[in-house]
Design a protein around this motif. Structure first.
Motif, PDB file in Angstrom:
ATOM      1  N   UNK A  80      -5.839   3.813  13.414  1.00 33.31           N
ATOM      2  CA  UNK A  80      -5.218   4.580  12.341  1.00 33.31           C
ATOM      3  C   UNK A  80      -5.799   4.197  10.979  1.00 33.31           C
ATOM      4  N   UNK A  81      -6.111   2.938  10.772  1.00 37.83           N
ATOM      5  CA  UNK A  81      -6.693   2.531   9.485  1.00 37.83           C
ATOM      6  C   UNK A  81      -8.043   3.185   9.253  1.00 37.83           C
ATOM      7  N   UNK A 107      -0.501  -1.077   4.857  1.00 46.23           N
ATOM      8  CA  UNK A 107      -0.118  -1.652   6.153  1.00 46.23           C
ATOM      9  C   UNK A 107       1.241  -1.093   6.572  1.00 46.23           C
ATOM     10  N   UNK A 108       2.176  -1.012   5.633  1.00 44.21           N
ATOM     11  CA  UNK A 108       3.500  -0.456   5.936  1.00 44.21           C
ATOM     12  C   UNK A 108       3.416   1.021   6.289  1.00 44.21           C
ATOM     13  N   UNK A 110       0.844   2.591   7.687  1.00 43.91           N
ATOM     14  CA  UNK A 110       0.283   2.667   9.045  1.00 43.91           C
ATOM     15  C   UNK A 110       1.357   2.329  10.071  1.00 43.91           C
ATOM     16  N   UNK A 111       2.148   1.298   9.810  1.00 41.93           N
ATOM     17  CA  UNK A 111       3.225   0.917  10.724  1.00 41.93           C
ATOM     18  C   UNK A 111       4.215   2.067  10.902  1.00 41.93           C
ATOM     19  N   UNK A 112       4.610   2.694   9.808  1.00 41.89           N
ATOM     20  CA  UNK A 112       5.540   3.821   9.872  1.00 41.89           C
ATOM     21  C   UNK A 112       4.956   4.967  10.692  1.00 41.89           C
ATOM     22  N   UNK A 113       3.714   5.317  10.436  1.00 35.17           N
ATOM     23  CA  UNK A 113       3.072   6.414  11.171  1.00 35.17           C
ATOM     24  C   UNK A 113       3.046   6.108  12.666  1.00 35.17           C
ATOM     25  N   UNK A 114       2.652   4.898  13.020  1.00 38.54           N
ATOM     26  CA  UNK A 114       2.567   4.554  14.449  1.00 38.54           C
ATOM     27  C   UNK A 114       3.939   4.559  15.117  1.00 38.54           C
TER      28      UNK A 114
END
Length: 141
Positions: A80-81, A107-108, A110-114
């Motif tokens: 995703x990054x 980073x947050x 990306x975490x939310x999207x995943x």
């Protein structure tokens, strides 16, 4: 939540996250980014045999080779990054004191999207949980 996750990525990149022309390509794109779906999901699906097959003597699944000869990255190898074009190693953040905050926000994000793109709906973040996610609350700290 799945659709919202895709839309957020598309708003960030101005590109469609899983732009494809058919369902085989779409499944392969999902697997490139999110890895293989859990066996429990594939076991309960009525159409999983169209795209996946069990490895002999195992409960594990593998993707069937696309008939059109198209090639895809291995499961989970499209990060995703990279899709968001975010350098998490920090080289794009060497501009000033506040740049660490931007890194944490990415980073947050990306975490939310995943969490929005979890295969299993029971594991996917809910709207209420998403609103309480650290991405939206990082400005308060």
């Amino acid at each position: 939540m799945w659709s919202l996750g895709c839309i957020l990525v598309e708003m960030f990149t101005a590109d469609t996250l899983f732009a494809v022309s058919d369902s085989t390509a779409q499944i392969n794109k999902f697997v490139e980014v999110l890895g293989m779906p859990p066996s429990s999901i594939l076991d309960s699906s009525t159409r999983s045999t169209k795209f996946f097959e069990k490895t002999p003597g195992s409960d594990r699944y593998v993707l069937k080779k696309p008939r059109n000869g198209e090639t895809y990255k291995a499961a989970g190898m499209r990060k995703m990054q990279d899709i968001l074009d975010i350098d998490l190693e920090g080289s794009m953040y060497e501009k000033g004191e506040d740049d660490d905050n931007f890194l944490y926000e990415y980073v947050d994000f990306i975490d939310l999207i995943l969490l929005m793109l979890k295969y299993d709906p029971s594991e996917r973040i809910t709207p209420c949980e998403a609103l309480n996610h650290k991405f939206f609350n990082s400005q308060e700290e």
